[in-house]
Write an enzyme that holds these catalytic residues in place. Sequence first.
Site, PDB file in Angstrom:
ATOM      1  N   GLY A 154      -4.391  -4.222  -3.921  1.00 13.50           N
ATOM      2  CA  GLY A 154      -5.416  -3.114  -4.123  1.00 13.50           C
ATOM      3  C   GLY A 154      -4.636  -2.001  -4.469  1.00 13.50           C
ATOM      4  CG  HIS A 155      -1.913  -1.892  -7.134  1.00 15.64           C
ATOM      5  ND1 HIS A 155      -1.113  -2.647  -7.895  1.00 15.64           N
ATOM      6  CD2 HIS A 155      -1.688  -2.538  -5.720  1.00 15.64           C
ATOM      7  CE1 HIS A 155      -0.344  -3.407  -7.228  1.00 15.64           C
ATOM      8  NE2 HIS A 155      -0.798  -3.496  -5.989  1.00 15.64           N
ATOM      9  CD  GLN A 198       0.750  -8.957  -2.666  1.00 15.64           C
ATOM     10  OE1 GLN A 198       1.432  -9.467  -3.298  1.00 15.64           O
ATOM     11  NE2 GLN A 198      -0.444  -8.487  -2.887  1.00 15.64           N
ATOM     12  CE  LYS A 231       2.426  -2.308  -4.409  1.00 13.84           C
ATOM     13  NZ  LYS A 231       2.000  -2.058  -2.909  1.00 13.84           N
ATOM     14  CG  ASP A 278      -1.899  -1.073   1.276  1.00 17.88           C
ATOM     15  OD1 ASP A 278      -2.197  -1.683   0.120  1.00 17.88           O
ATOM     16  OD2 ASP A 278      -2.241  -1.788   2.292  1.00 17.88           O
TER      17      ASP A 278
HETATM   18  P1  GDP Z   1      -0.871   0.515  -3.650  1.00 13.11           P
HETATM   19  O1  GDP Z   1      -1.066  -0.778  -3.004  1.00 13.11           O
HETATM   20  O2  GDP Z   1       0.662   0.411  -3.180  1.00 13.11           O
HETATM   21  O3  GDP Z   1      -1.032   0.722  -5.148  1.00 13.11           O
HETATM   22  O4  GDP Z   1      -1.556   1.590  -2.651  1.00 13.11           O
HETATM   23  P2  GDP Z   1      -3.187   1.614  -2.405  1.00 13.11           P
HETATM   24  O5  GDP Z   1      -3.953   1.982  -3.187  1.00 13.11           O
HETATM   25  O6  GDP Z   1      -3.475   0.358  -1.233  1.00 13.11           O
HETATM   26  O7  GDP Z   1      -3.059   2.706  -0.841  1.00 13.11           O
HETATM   27  C1  GDP Z   1      -2.569   3.978  -1.401  1.00 13.11           C
HETATM   28  C2  GDP Z   1      -3.590   5.016  -0.978  1.00 13.11           C
HETATM   29  O8  GDP Z   1      -2.756   6.374  -0.823  1.00 13.11           O
HETATM   30  C3  GDP Z   1      -4.397   5.132  -1.910  1.00 13.11           C
HETATM   31  O9  GDP Z   1      -5.826   5.565  -1.352  1.00 13.11           O
HETATM   32  C4  GDP Z   1      -3.844   6.376  -2.833  1.00 13.11           C
HETATM   33  O10 GDP Z   1      -5.198   6.920  -3.699  1.00 13.11           O
HETATM   34  C5  GDP Z   1      -3.249   7.223  -1.755  1.00 13.11           C
HETATM   35  N1  GDP Z   1      -2.334   7.938  -2.249  1.00 13.11           N
HETATM   36  C6  GDP Z   1      -1.233   7.578  -3.208  1.00 13.11           C
HETATM   37  N2  GDP Z   1      -0.233   8.489  -3.170  1.00 13.11           N
HETATM   38  C7  GDP Z   1      -0.651   9.550  -2.293  1.00 13.11           C
HETATM   39  C8  GDP Z   1      -0.022  10.722  -1.782  1.00 13.11           C
HETATM   40  O11 GDP Z   1       1.018  11.389  -2.161  1.00 13.11           O
HETATM   41  N3  GDP Z   1      -0.675  11.360  -0.862  1.00 13.11           N
HETATM   42  C9  GDP Z   1      -1.932  11.061  -0.563  1.00 13.11           C
HETATM   43  N4  GDP Z   1      -2.481  11.831   0.460  1.00 13.11           N
HETATM   44  N5  GDP Z   1      -2.528   9.944  -0.767  1.00 13.11           N
HETATM   45  C10 GDP Z   1      -1.835   9.127  -1.669  1.00 13.11           C
HETATM   46  P1  IMO Z   2      -0.955  -4.116  -2.308  1.00 10.09           P
HETATM   47  O1  IMO Z   2      -0.523  -4.728  -3.679  1.00 10.09           O
HETATM   48  C1  IMO Z   2      -0.913  -4.493   1.957  1.00 10.09           C
HETATM   49  C2  IMO Z   2      -1.035  -8.616   3.758  1.00 10.09           C
HETATM   50  C3  IMO Z   2      -2.327  -9.146   4.441  1.00 10.09           C
HETATM   51  C4  IMO Z   2      -1.409 -10.070   5.346  1.00 10.09           C
HETATM   52  C5  IMO Z   2      -0.738 -10.544   4.666  1.00 10.09           C
HETATM   53  C6  IMO Z   2      -0.989 -11.893   4.001  1.00 10.09           C
HETATM   54  O2  IMO Z   2      -2.148  -3.477  -2.392  1.00 10.09           O
HETATM   55  O3  IMO Z   2       0.117  -3.400  -1.734  1.00 10.09           O
HETATM   56  P2  IMO Z   2      -2.651 -12.666   1.723  1.00 10.09           P
HETATM   57  O4  IMO Z   2      -3.805 -12.157   1.640  1.00 10.09           O
HETATM   58  O5  IMO Z   2      -1.484 -12.449   0.890  1.00 10.09           O
HETATM   59  O6  IMO Z   2      -2.542 -13.913   2.423  1.00 10.09           O
HETATM   60  O7  IMO Z   2      -1.990 -11.781   3.269  1.00 10.09           O
HETATM   61  O8  IMO Z   2      -0.453  -9.552   3.551  1.00 10.09           O
HETATM   62  N1  IMO Z   2      -1.319  -8.028   2.297  1.00 10.09           N
HETATM   63  C7  IMO Z   2      -1.177  -6.787   1.877  1.00 10.09           C
HETATM   64  N2  IMO Z   2      -1.004  -5.697   2.748  1.00 10.09           N
HETATM   65  N3  IMO Z   2      -1.151  -4.402   0.823  1.00 10.09           N
HETATM   66  C8  IMO Z   2      -1.080  -5.675  -0.113  1.00 10.09           C
HETATM   67  O9  IMO Z   2      -1.191  -5.452  -1.509  1.00 10.09           O
HETATM   68  C9  IMO Z   2      -1.229  -6.785   0.598  1.00 10.09           C
HETATM   69  N4  IMO Z   2      -1.599  -8.284   0.142  1.00 10.09           N
HETATM   70  C10 IMO Z   2      -1.660  -8.737   1.263  1.00 10.09           C
HETATM   71  O10 IMO Z   2      -2.792  -7.913   5.196  1.00 10.09           O
HETATM   72  O11 IMO Z   2      -1.096  -9.333   6.234  1.00 10.09           O
HETATM   73 MG    MG Z   3      -2.833  -1.466  -1.841  1.00 12.72          MG
END
Ligand code: GDP
Ligand code: IMO
Ligand code: MG
Length: 423
Positions: free
Chosen positions: A39-40, A221, A15, A12
């Site tokens: 979840g991107h 991840q 990416k 998270d």
């Molecule tokens: P990912 O799994 O690495 O793609 O990240 P996620 O989408 O799960 O979580 C990142 C969260 O931060 C999302 O809600 C994005 O919209 C938000 N986000 C990304 N970059 C920024 C930033 O520079 N500032 C803020 N405030 N939010 C951001």
């Molecule tokens: P993105 O790509 C954050 C965490 C879960 C749990 C552990 C194992 O959005 O960054 P799993 O479902 O793989 O068996 O879970 O890994 N986890 C993540 N945490 N971002 C993710 O993906 C994750 N995918 C799995 O919360 O701790």
């Molecule tokens: Mg994510």
Amino acid sequence: MVDVILGLQWGDEGKGKIVDYFAGRYDIIARFQGGPNAGHTLYVRNKKIVLHQIPSGIFHEKKINLIGSGVVLDPVTLRKECESVSAFGVDYRKNLFISDRAHLILPTHRALDKASEQSKGEEKIGSTLKGIGPAYMDKTGRNGLRVGDLMDRNFTNQYIQLRLKHQKLLDLLNFSEDISAWEQEFFDALEFMRQFNIVSGEYFINEKISDGQTVLAEGAQGSMLDVDFGTFPFVTSSNTISAGVCTGLGVAPQKIRDVLGVSKAYCTRVGGGPFPTELFDAAGETLRETGQEFGSTTGRPRRCGWIDLVALKYACMLNGVTQLVMTKADVLDAFDELRLCTAYVSDGQLTKRVPALLAKKHIEPVWESFPGWKTNISALKNYSDLPEAMKEYTEFIASYLAVPITYISIGPGRDQLVRNPVP
Ligand code: GDP
Ligand code: IMO
Ligand code: MG
């Protein structure tokens, strides 16, 4: 050549946004591992969309998006996601390709994930329950079904055999939920999958590379969730580090050029497991509220803490990070004081290394403190406009890691990104 964007923390890191930002510069965007546990989040025409299976380049017309062999694919999630991207006008039949070697996540994998977590009680991993662990177990255990098997007339038979095996395990774990509705949607989704471009992923990508096309590999991840080098057993079941690009796409190591590591300006983790810099106070709550730190896949509140440079340096080493992209810097705007962990005290010993048994150790972080910048940075356009206190904070990090910070993200929007011209 292949460039890589991957997460350096526990996932998270942002990416999705960064891949979407850079995707226009490449011909192919490819996921190489993980599955719908990812979840991107992207903002497309100011609308939020969360991708779980489809690469984050899908909104760039004329770019090829590949779900590589190292991914575990849930046809049900894929179908839902295809429906939501087509609402944005994306023709996924044209620009989404799937490797025939990618393993399928079956309904019983999801059931096994749930049953396994329930049996662990307090010690549970905190899995997203998407069936990731059991699907990878069937891959390494040489039982799994792959996308290519869908073409086989014997598929249903193979499915029934594997399902019977799974049922025995589910019985052992006292799992008795009725999953017939899951099976129905699974078989419906398999029909839906027949319309896709299913390719031999490794030939597909290597031929494109030979033709001079460029690839952006998108990690899911984060490095600290890597099955080998993360905080085992609180990890996911794939290799999330750059080495996973080679095994997950079938490309040779010499093909990899840049590795862009993404890190938040602080740190979060969702699910169980060690997190040395976790905050349990008002500062942690402020990070969660300001950063909207709630899981993109499960909605769970993310655990929040200060940036951990020990873990980050370890991740830079494992991945061969050539550039660091720092995200969510704007979330720190209101803090008077910022902290960074520069070493651990573990069993009374000072160390700058991540121990293999981190999950079994008590870690005391050693802190460095910096003044906050107390400025709203979210609308700034140029690196030179950033507050001095912020430059000091990021330069300290770059120097500790010995990796240049080339981009700083200052908001969730596609263009809220500042480039550092002289990193
Ligand atoms: P990912 O799994 O690495 O793609 O990240 P996620 O989408 O799960 O979580 C990142 C969260 O931060 C999302 O809600 C994005 O919209 C938000 N986000 C990304 N970059 C920024 C930033 O520079 N500032 C803020 N405030 N939010 C951001
Ligand atoms: P993105 O790509 C954050 C965490 C879960 C749990 C552990 C194992 O959005 O960054 P799993 O479902 O793989 O068996 O879970 O890994 N986890 C993540 N945490 N971002 C993710 O993906 C994750 N995918 C799995 O919360 O701790
Ligand atoms: Mg994510």
